[in-house]
Scaffold this motif. Structure first.
Motif, PDB file in Angstrom:
ATOM      1  N   UNK A 137       0.885  -1.159   0.134  1.00  0.00           N
ATOM      2  CA  UNK A 137      -0.090  -0.135   0.004  1.00  0.00           C
ATOM      3  C   UNK A 137       0.812   1.341   0.089  1.00  0.00           C
ATOM      4  N   UNK A 138       1.969   1.265   0.645  1.00  0.00           N
ATOM      5  CA  UNK A 138       2.755   2.259   0.729  1.00  0.00           C
ATOM      6  C   UNK A 138       3.637   2.556  -0.147  1.00  0.00           C
ATOM      7  N   UNK A 139       4.107   1.572  -1.004  1.00  0.00           N
ATOM      8  CA  UNK A 139       5.147   1.596  -2.393  1.00  0.00           C
ATOM      9  C   UNK A 139       6.868   1.907  -1.742  1.00  0.00           C
ATOM     10  N   UNK A 140       6.726   1.670  -0.484  1.00  0.00           N
ATOM     11  CA  UNK A 140       7.997   2.142   0.258  1.00  0.00           C
ATOM     12  C   UNK A 140       9.268   1.232  -0.091  1.00  0.00           C
ATOM     13  N   UNK A 141      10.344   1.849  -0.016  1.00  0.00           N
ATOM     14  CA  UNK A 141      11.714   0.922  -0.108  1.00  0.00           C
ATOM     15  C   UNK A 141      11.795  -0.245   1.127  1.00  0.00           C
ATOM     16  N   UNK A 142      12.546  -1.056   0.969  1.00  0.00           N
ATOM     17  CA  UNK A 142      12.501  -1.917   2.305  1.00  0.00           C
ATOM     18  C   UNK A 142      13.092  -1.317   3.430  1.00  0.00           C
ATOM     19  N   UNK A 143      13.896  -0.369   3.236  1.00  0.00           N
ATOM     20  CA  UNK A 143      14.686   0.311   4.517  1.00  0.00           C
ATOM     21  C   UNK A 143      13.507   1.369   5.048  1.00  0.00           C
ATOM     22  N   UNK A 144      12.680   1.835   4.325  1.00  0.00           N
ATOM     23  CA  UNK A 144      11.576   2.709   4.689  1.00  0.00           C
ATOM     24  C   UNK A 144      10.868   1.886   5.416  1.00  0.00           C
ATOM     25  N   UNK A 145      10.202   0.770   4.835  1.00  0.00           N
ATOM     26  CA  UNK A 145       9.296  -0.192   5.472  1.00  0.00           C
ATOM     27  C   UNK A 145       9.657  -0.382   7.111  1.00  0.00           C
ATOM     28  N   UNK A 146      11.094  -0.779   7.238  1.00  0.00           N
ATOM     29  CA  UNK A 146      11.539  -1.152   8.396  1.00  0.00           C
ATOM     30  C   UNK A 146      11.668  -0.199   9.318  1.00  0.00           C
ATOM     31  N   UNK A 147      11.331   1.086   8.859  1.00  0.00           N
ATOM     32  CA  UNK A 147      11.704   2.212   9.822  1.00  0.00           C
ATOM     33  C   UNK A 147      10.266   2.856  10.314  1.00  0.00           C
ATOM     34  N   UNK A 148       9.234   2.172   9.633  1.00  0.00           N
ATOM     35  CA  UNK A 148       7.950   3.015  10.244  1.00  0.00           C
ATOM     36  C   UNK A 148       7.657   2.401  11.803  1.00  0.00           C
ATOM     37  N   UNK A 149       6.900   3.329  12.419  1.00  0.00           N
ATOM     38  CA  UNK A 149       6.814   3.038  13.760  1.00  0.00           C
ATOM     39  C   UNK A 149       5.182   3.112  14.067  1.00  0.00           C
ATOM     40  N   UNK A 150       4.672   2.522  15.163  1.00  0.00           N
ATOM     41  CA  UNK A 150       3.483   2.465  15.463  1.00  0.00           C
ATOM     42  C   UNK A 150       2.884   3.977  15.825  1.00  0.00           C
ATOM     43  N   UNK A 151       3.819   4.837  16.407  1.00  0.00           N
ATOM     44  CA  UNK A 151       3.325   6.156  16.632  1.00  0.00           C
ATOM     45  C   UNK A 151       3.204   6.931  15.269  1.00  0.00           C
TER      46      UNK A 151
END
Length: 276
Positions: A137-151
């Motif tokens: 859904x976000x179309x983000x790169x793998x490093x960006x996916x792993x940096x998303x936070x619950x907050x």
């Protein structure tokens, strides 16, 4: 080391690591030729490109030359990467190797749903479902996916669910971007957070015993996708999915639904139309 100490904090860690690796490769080549790496000359860099064309792909060679140009410029050394000799060497290289770059295997909607349905109701399955939906859904790169936070979960201007991307490859200064997400993804993230009783990073490692770690390494994304496919279709020849497969699959489904290239570039954070 003095040069790269100055870069510290100005670039992402992955970028600095790539710059250092590219410079070390160039330095080794210079040592074999008994020439100094700095100050660089156009003739030596052209010879370097010619030598690389025997062993490397064109994208690798372009990246190494671009890295060297940045390093030379920001360290106040002469930058001959834009000199005619180097430009001609790159043209020779492209005529010899071409500019084709292998595309990541796309993970589109039909197969995506199949993988989600195969996720068990345990720690690993809940995490995997969030990973699949978040990447698609976000179309983000793998490093960006792993940096998303619950907050980072929030609401959009019209009350829809959204997640804030605070920093990305094309936004190193953290202007941030609000990305709309579905209720399905929002509920999956909320369920996962309740299950792991955690704050901070959304995506986390889960071992075979169900123990939840503190973070997920970006290099694990492709491994997880290939494992899910093997479970979903046992005995079938596996696609070679990578960390970009969700991003590419989401972009292709947007294109198939009639979205413009500008919309896809905006959603996925592509600066260049050629790359998109």
């Amino acid at each position: 080391d003095e040069i790269f100490e100055k870069f510290d904090g100005a670039f992402a860690e992955n970028t600095i690591r790539a710059y250092r690796s590219d410079f070390e490769q160039y330095s080794k080549w210079c040592a074999n030729k008994s020439i100094p790496p700095i100050p660089a000359t156009a003739d030596n860099l052209a010879l370097y490109v010619d030598d690389l064309s025997h062993t490397c792909k064109s994208a690798t060679i372009r990246r190494r030359v671009n890295s060297l140009g940045t390093i030379f410029t920001l360290s106040r050394n002469p930058d001959p990467t834009k000199d005619p000799e180097v430009i001609l060497a790159l043209k020779r290289m492209h005529r010899k190797l071409g500019r084709y770059q292998k595309q990541a295997e796309p993970l589109t909607q039909i197969l995506l749903q199949e993988l989600i349905e195969g996720c068990p109701r345990n720690s690993q399955g809940l995490r995997d479902k969030v990973l699949i939906l978040l990447g698609y859904e976000t179309l983000r790169r793998r490093s960006e996916l792993c940096n998303f936070k619950f907050e980072d979960l929030t609401s959009g201007p019209f009350g829809q669910h959204a997640i804030r991307l605070k920093k990305s490859k094309t936004d190193q200064e953290g202007l941030s971007k609000l990305i709309p997400i579905s209720t399905r993804l929002h509920d999956s993230i909320t369920e996962w957070q309740t299950h792991c009783s955690a704050t901070g990073l959304i995506l986390r490692s889960v071992d075979k015993h169900g123990n939840i770690g503190n973070h997920l390494h970006p290099g694990s994304v492709g491994t997880i996708l290939n494992r899910l496919f093997s479970r979903s279709r046992p005995g079938e020849a596996c696609y070679t999915f990578s960390g970009h497969s969700l991003r590419v699959g989401g972009a292709l489904d947007l294109l198939r639904s009639g979205a413009s290239i500008e919309t896809i570039m905006l959603r996925g954070g592509w600066r260049s139309e050629d790359t998109a």
